[in-house]
Every structure is written in C-alpha cells, then in structure tokens.
Design a protein around this motif. Structure first.
Motif, PDB file in Angstrom:
ATOM      1  N   VAL A 174      10.903  13.837  -1.138  1.00 15.46           N
ATOM      2  CA  VAL A 174      10.379  12.709  -0.605  1.00 15.46           C
ATOM      3  C   VAL A 174       9.815  12.751   0.919  1.00 15.46           C
ATOM      4  N   GLY A 175      10.884  13.090   1.676  1.00 16.36           N
ATOM      5  CA  GLY A 175      10.776  13.185   3.006  1.00 16.36           C
ATOM      6  C   GLY A 175       9.921  14.391   3.442  1.00 16.36           C
ATOM      7  N   ARG A 176       9.816  15.581   2.883  1.00 16.20           N
ATOM      8  CA  ARG A 176       8.985  16.430   3.442  1.00 16.20           C
ATOM      9  C   ARG A 176       7.510  16.661   2.792  1.00 16.20           C
ATOM     10  N   ASN A 177       7.609  16.460   1.424  1.00 16.83           N
ATOM     11  CA  ASN A 177       6.302  16.251   0.999  1.00 16.83           C
ATOM     12  C   ASN A 177       5.393  15.118   0.222  1.00 16.83           C
TER      13      ASN A 177
ATOM     14  N   ASN B 189       1.875  13.390   2.093  1.00 15.44           N
ATOM     15  CA  ASN B 189       0.635  13.131   1.396  1.00 15.44           C
ATOM     16  C   ASN B 189       0.221  11.780   0.816  1.00 15.44           C
ATOM     17  N   ALA B 190       1.250  10.850   0.999  1.00 20.69           N
ATOM     18  CA  ALA B 190       1.201   9.669   0.637  1.00 20.69           C
ATOM     19  C   ALA B 190       0.564   8.596   1.859  1.00 20.69           C
TER      20      ALA B 190
ATOM     21  N   GLU C 195       2.341   6.899  -6.896  1.00 19.59           N
ATOM     22  CA  GLU C 195       1.095   7.990  -7.365  1.00 19.59           C
ATOM     23  C   GLU C 195       1.667   9.205  -6.806  1.00 19.59           C
ATOM     24  N   GLU C 196       2.120   9.521  -5.718  1.00 17.89           N
ATOM     25  CA  GLU C 196       2.392  10.844  -5.608  1.00 17.89           C
ATOM     26  C   GLU C 196       3.765  11.204  -6.191  1.00 17.89           C
ATOM     27  N   LEU C 197       4.641  10.390  -6.505  1.00 20.23           N
ATOM     28  CA  LEU C 197       5.783  10.643  -7.256  1.00 20.23           C
ATOM     29  C   LEU C 197       5.518  11.298  -8.571  1.00 20.23           C
ATOM     30  N   ASP C 198       4.355  10.752  -9.168  1.00 23.79           N
ATOM     31  CA  ASP C 198       4.048  11.265 -10.677  1.00 23.79           C
ATOM     32  C   ASP C 198       3.057  12.601 -10.561  1.00 23.79           C
TER      33      ASP C 198
ATOM     34  N   ILE D 190       0.688  -1.181   0.045  1.00 25.67           N
ATOM     35  CA  ILE D 190       0.164  -0.090  -0.063  1.00 25.67           C
ATOM     36  C   ILE D 190       0.975   1.188   0.059  1.00 25.67           C
ATOM     37  N   VAL D 191       2.068   1.261   0.763  1.00 25.05           N
ATOM     38  CA  VAL D 191       2.949   2.405   0.825  1.00 25.05           C
ATOM     39  C   VAL D 191       3.478   2.645  -0.562  1.00 25.05           C
TER      40      VAL D 191
END
Length: 319
Positions: free
Chosen positions: A231-234, A238-239, A210-213, A203-204
């Motif tokens: 990745v660490g901050r945003n 959100n993910a 999805e968030e990276l895209d 799931i992670v």
C-alpha cells in the motif's frame, strides 16, 4: 531532470498569457465598476470639479482603455499597484504585510487537509464496507455539508470561550512567540481545512479502492510482501493522481475561504484587507488583492502539475 525542466519551461511559458488575461479581466471589471478613483481619493471632503479633473488627468484616467491597460501592466511589472486612498500608503506595502499571514493560514490548512484525508481515506479503503469505513463515510459527509464559517463559530464557542484552550481572535507573529502563533492559527486552519479534508477523504478512498482491486496488488500480497509495504510503496503512489487533481482546485477554495475565516478570527491577512477595502471604497487595494490572489492560485496549480510529474513517470512520457 532535463525532460522535467523542458516541461516546466513550457508550463511557465503558458502562464504568461494566462496572467495577462487575469490582469486584463480585473482591470476591466474595476474600470467598469461604479467606483470612481478620484472621488474615492477625496472621500470625506468636498472636492471641486477641477480637482477631480486634475486627479484623473494626473493618473491617466482620461486616456483610452488600451493605453491605460498597457500603463497598468507596466506599473505591475515594476511592483507598483497604486496608492491606497484610505491610508495613502502604497498598496504593495499593505499586501506584503498581509500576504504572509494568508499564506501561512492557507498552507497550514492544506497540510491538515492532506494528512486527515490520507489517514481516513486509506483506512476506509482498507476496511471497505466494514464498520470503520461506514463511520468515516458519515464523518466525511458531515464535513462536506458543514460550512467553514459555522465550524469556526463552533470552535470559538467550545474550544476558545468555554474550554479556554485557544484565543478567540488575534494574531501572534511566530518570530515573537511560536507557541502563541500556533495557538492563534490552529482554530482558523482547522475551520478552513475540514470541509476540504472531508471531500478529499472520499476521493482518496475511491482511488485507493480501485487500485487495491488491481491484479498487481493481489500478486504482490500473494508473493509474501507485507500489505503495508504494498500500500505504501505502490498503491498510494498510483492512487494519488486523482486526489492531486482535486487538491489543486481546492487551493482556490482555501484562498477564498480565508477571507471569511480571517474576518471571523480578526486575522490581519489578505481577506481582512479585502473586506476593509470594500467597506471603505478603496479600489486600488481591492484590485491589488484580487490580482495577487489569482496569481497565487495559478502558481500553486503549477506546483501541483509538477507533483503530477514526480508521482507518475508515465505523465512525463505523455507530456
């Protein structure tokens, strides 16, 4: 903070009818079961019909169900869950002894599952469709398919019996020896957590991919921000909404799985207490354990709801 306090107050207010419903369900199930509290109290002896009648009358078992339910809720509010027919001790005392161990096992397993799923899930998302991602997929699928009790038996065989790194069973109080406590809890916690960690990893990974895209990630990286910072901050913030949702549901699995794991490792927790009560026909203890576990599951899910609000400010506005 005021807004969060208002939302929290509303959630707690909604918990009251939910808990009353849980208590009502358990009450009805126990009352319509084949277990007779009077016969259970006198088990091992030959009570006369008069003794059984006197016991039922003294404990209100002859009253109408609504009257008995109101009396039962009143006793629960006073911390009275009845008397064990096996030990003749108050049920609340046995639960207060067993509950801390089960909570230690559950939250230790939860922490292990969260750490493993975050590391593997984020790694698989960053290296999507490459070798690390493929290996993590195989590992996560294997973990999902492997039942906790089977993992527990494998760990006992190879890590406790053959390697001798951990004890095969038993429990050491952390107040007596923290090292001994850690050794007795490590294998049960890993056996309990690995199936959950495997599910959360998938799931992670999906949520992070999805968030990276999304456009803001490409814009941030293109403007010169280090990918680790983005990745660490945003991305993670959100993910984590979907994994948190599943995590709240998996707490119920951890609490239920603790019954089997505690029995395998001979841990004197709520699961072991439940099994002993069922074997010996001790309805008051069974009832108390089920109600305590159900209420604990509800409270933990409330904590997960609060985490939603902290992780995503948009949820506070929607609420």
């Amino acid at each position: 903070m005021v807004q969060i306090a208002r939302i929290l107050a509303r959630r707690i207010a909604l918990l009251v009818p939910l808990m009353l419903g849980i208590v009502l369900f358990v009450f009805l199930v126990m009352r319509f079961s084949d277990v007779d509290p009077a016969a259970a109290f006198y088990q091992g002896t030959n009570p006369t019909p008069e003794q059984l009648h006197d016991f039922r009358e003294e404990h209100g078992l002859l009253d109408p169900l609504p009257v008995r339910y109101v009396a039962f809720v009143g006793e629960l509010l006073q911390g009275d869950m009845g008397i064990s027919v096996l030990t003749r001790a108050p049920v609340i005392e046995q639960i207060s002894t067993a509950l801390p161990l089960t909570m230690q096992l559950t939250f230790m397993g939860l922490g292990i599952a969260v750490v493993i799923s975050l590391v593997l899930g984020v790694t698989a998302a960053i290296y999507r469709d490459r070798l690390p991602d493929q290996l993590i997929r195989v590992v996560s699928l294997t973990g999902v398919a492997a039942p906790g009790f089977w993992l527990a038996l494998l760990m006992i065989q190879y890590l406790a019996v053959e390697a001798g790194w951990f004890p095969t069973s038993g429990y050491v109080n952390p107040a007596d020896s923290f090292t001994g406590w850690l050794k007795t809890m490590t294998l049960p916690a890993f056996a309990l957590s690995l199936p959950v960690a495997a599910q959360l990893t998938r799931i992670v990974r999906t949520a992070v991919v999805e968030e990276l895209d999304k456009d803001y990630v490409r814009t941030a990286i293109g403007s010169g921000l280090p990918p680790v910072v983005v990745v660490g901050r945003n991305v993670l913030r959100n993910a984590l909404i979907n994994p948190l949702t599943v995590l709240g549901l998996r707490v119920g699995y951890l609490l239920g799985g603790a019954v089997v794991i505690e029995t395998i490792f001979a841990l004197p927790g709520m699961g072991n207490l439940m099994i002993t009560a069922v074997k010996n026909g001790d309805p008051a203890v069974v009832q108390g354990v089920v109600i305590t576990t159900a209420i604990g599951f509800v409270v933990v899910n409330l904590a997960i709801d609060i985490l939603y609000l902290l992780v995503n400010p948009r949820l506070r506005s929607a609420a």
